[in-house]
Scaffold this motif. Structure first.
Motif, short mmCIF file in Angstrom:
data_model
loop_
_atom_site.label_atom_id
_atom_site.label_comp_id
_atom_site.label_asym_id
_atom_site.label_seq_id
_atom_site.Cartn_x
_atom_site.Cartn_y
_atom_site.Cartn_z
N ILE A 180 0.83 -1.21 0.00
CA ILE A 180 0.00 0.00 0.00
C ILE A 180 0.86 1.25 0.00
O ILE A 180 0.52 2.26 -0.63
CB ILE A 180 -0.95 0.00 1.21
CG1 ILE A 180 -1.99 -1.12 1.08
CG2 ILE A 180 -1.66 1.35 1.35
CD1 ILE A 180 -2.86 -1.29 2.31
N VAL A 181 2.00 1.21 0.70
CA VAL A 181 2.84 2.41 0.81
C VAL A 181 3.40 2.84 -0.55
O VAL A 181 3.79 4.00 -0.72
CB VAL A 181 3.97 2.17 1.84
CG1 VAL A 181 5.08 1.28 1.25
CG2 VAL A 181 4.54 3.48 2.35
N THR A 182 3.41 1.94 -1.52
CA THR A 182 3.93 2.28 -2.85
C THR A 182 2.86 2.88 -3.75
O THR A 182 3.19 3.38 -4.84
CB THR A 182 4.50 1.03 -3.56
OG1 THR A 182 3.42 0.15 -3.94
CG2 THR A 182 5.49 0.29 -2.67
N ALA A 211 -0.06 -6.41 -4.15
CA ALA A 211 1.26 -6.34 -4.78
C ALA A 211 1.70 -4.88 -4.91
O ALA A 211 0.91 -4.02 -5.31
CB ALA A 211 1.24 -7.01 -6.14
N PRO A 212 2.94 -4.60 -4.59
CA PRO A 212 3.43 -3.21 -4.66
C PRO A 212 3.70 -2.78 -6.10
O PRO A 212 3.90 -3.61 -6.99
CB PRO A 212 4.73 -3.26 -3.86
CG PRO A 212 5.22 -4.67 -4.04
CD PRO A 212 3.98 -5.52 -4.10
N VAL A 213 3.71 -1.47 -6.30
CA VAL A 213 4.23 -0.92 -7.55
C VAL A 213 5.69 -1.34 -7.65
O VAL A 213 6.43 -1.24 -6.66
CB VAL A 213 4.11 0.62 -7.52
CG1 VAL A 213 4.74 1.24 -8.76
CG2 VAL A 213 2.64 1.04 -7.40
N PRO A 214 6.17 -1.89 -8.74
CA PRO A 214 5.61 -1.90 -10.10
C PRO A 214 4.84 -3.18 -10.46
O PRO A 214 4.61 -3.44 -11.64
CB PRO A 214 6.86 -1.79 -10.95
CG PRO A 214 7.88 -2.58 -10.19
CD PRO A 214 7.59 -2.33 -8.74
N LYS A 215 4.47 -3.98 -9.46
CA LYS A 215 3.76 -5.24 -9.72
C LYS A 215 2.28 -5.13 -9.37
O LYS A 215 1.58 -6.14 -9.34
CB LYS A 215 4.39 -6.37 -8.90
CG LYS A 215 5.87 -6.60 -9.17
CD LYS A 215 6.11 -7.15 -10.56
CE LYS A 215 7.59 -7.50 -10.76
NZ LYS A 215 7.84 -8.08 -12.09
N ARG A 216 1.80 -3.93 -9.14
CA ARG A 216 0.42 -3.75 -8.71
C ARG A 216 -0.56 -4.37 -9.71
O ARG A 216 -0.39 -4.22 -10.93
CB ARG A 216 0.10 -2.26 -8.53
CG ARG A 216 -1.26 -2.04 -7.86
CD ARG A 216 -1.53 -0.59 -7.55
NE ARG A 216 -2.81 -0.47 -6.84
CZ ARG A 216 -3.36 0.67 -6.49
NH1 ARG A 216 -2.75 1.81 -6.75
NH2 ARG A 216 -4.53 0.69 -5.85
N GLY A 217 -1.55 -5.05 -9.18
CA GLY A 217 -2.54 -5.72 -10.02
C GLY A 217 -2.21 -7.17 -10.28
O GLY A 217 -3.06 -7.92 -10.78
#
Length: 270
Positions: A180-182, A211-217
């Protein structure tokens, strides 16, 4: 560099067919220890089997607030017995309150209080899930301190604002940040990540969720805790190496982890 993912759910079916590849990726990313959370006591045997397979895995036992309908007169004794049965149990949880997805607030509170009592009795920390319930959680923990005694633990996958963050810091809790922090719009979470003292800071994936950015989704996994670490380090203006060293030390302190088995696990991984 060594990282510890302090909250995973790799027993979920989405990982079943590729656990060895998953492990290879987390070791390559520098993840040397993991703490496996428990949604309900029936998961315990399966999580134990994962710890046999992966010696860098420690785990908790407890009942999630969204599963309180599974609480019976025997559940308290069951969690207590399981918590005593295996030295790899390093926490009680995840327990807590979720007023966003469920309306049985009073029953959630009763189940939470019972698990706080178990953690106190066993001398273990608690893994706290808290969603849309910070004020109630603060009151319960303060009351527990006053009536029963100190309780250690972590506010996991923390999404609160700085004021709420300070409430739980004042109660002696660690604060753990997830993917979430990303997220771009997670302004208050980012602010909270800058204010937590360095000796109370933890990181996690809560995989397979968030999943954090850059893997969000995408499906989350332990290797992605590195992206969380990178983001928190940037927010705090320190190096990734410093952030990794501090959060690893903190996880070892809270959960009583040793890095000896983790070092052995990394042999041949590069």
């Amino acid at each position: 560099m060594q990282l510890i993912d302090t909250h995973v759910h790799i027993n979920f079916d989405v990982f079943e067919s590729e656990l060895e590849q998953l492990r290879h990726r987390w070791l390559e990313a520098g993840v040397v220890r993991l703490v496996h959370s428990c949604v309900e006591p029936s998961e315990f045997t399966g999580i134990q089997a994962l710890a046999e397979r992966f010696p860098e895995l420690s785990f908790a036992v407890g009942l999630h607030p969204l599963d309180t309908e599974k609480w019976t007169s025997e559940t308290e004794n069951q969690i207590l017995t399981l918590g005593r049965s295996d030295a790899r149990v390093v926490a009680i949880g995840e327990t807590g309150l979720d007023f966003y997805k469920a309306k049985n607030q009073q029953y959630q509170i009763e189940v939470l209080k019972a698990q706080l009592g178990i953690a106190h009795q066993l001398g273990l920390p608690v893994i706290i899930h808290c969603r849309d319930a910070a004020a109630a959680m603060r009151g319960i923990l303060q009351e527990f301190w006053e009536s029963t005694g100190p309780i250690r633990g972590v506010m996991h996958c923390w999404g609160g604002n700085p004021q709420q963050t300070q409430w739980f810091l004042d109660l002696g809790f660690y604060i753990s940040f997830s993917g979430i922090v990303t997220f771009k719009n997670a302004t208050q979470v980012k602010e909270s990540a800058t204010m937590v003292p360095s000796d109370r800071l933890l990181i996690e994936t809560d995989c397979p969720f968030l999943a954090p950015v850059p893997k969000r989704g995408k499906r989350n996994e332990p290797a992605y805790v590195r992206y969380v670490a990178e983001c928190v380090a940037r927010l705090r203006g320190i190096s990734l190496e410093e952030l990794a060293a501090q959060t690893t030390q903190n996880a070892c302190q809270l959960f009583g982890l040793s890095l000896s088995t983790a070092t052995a696990a990394q042999i041949g991984i590069g």
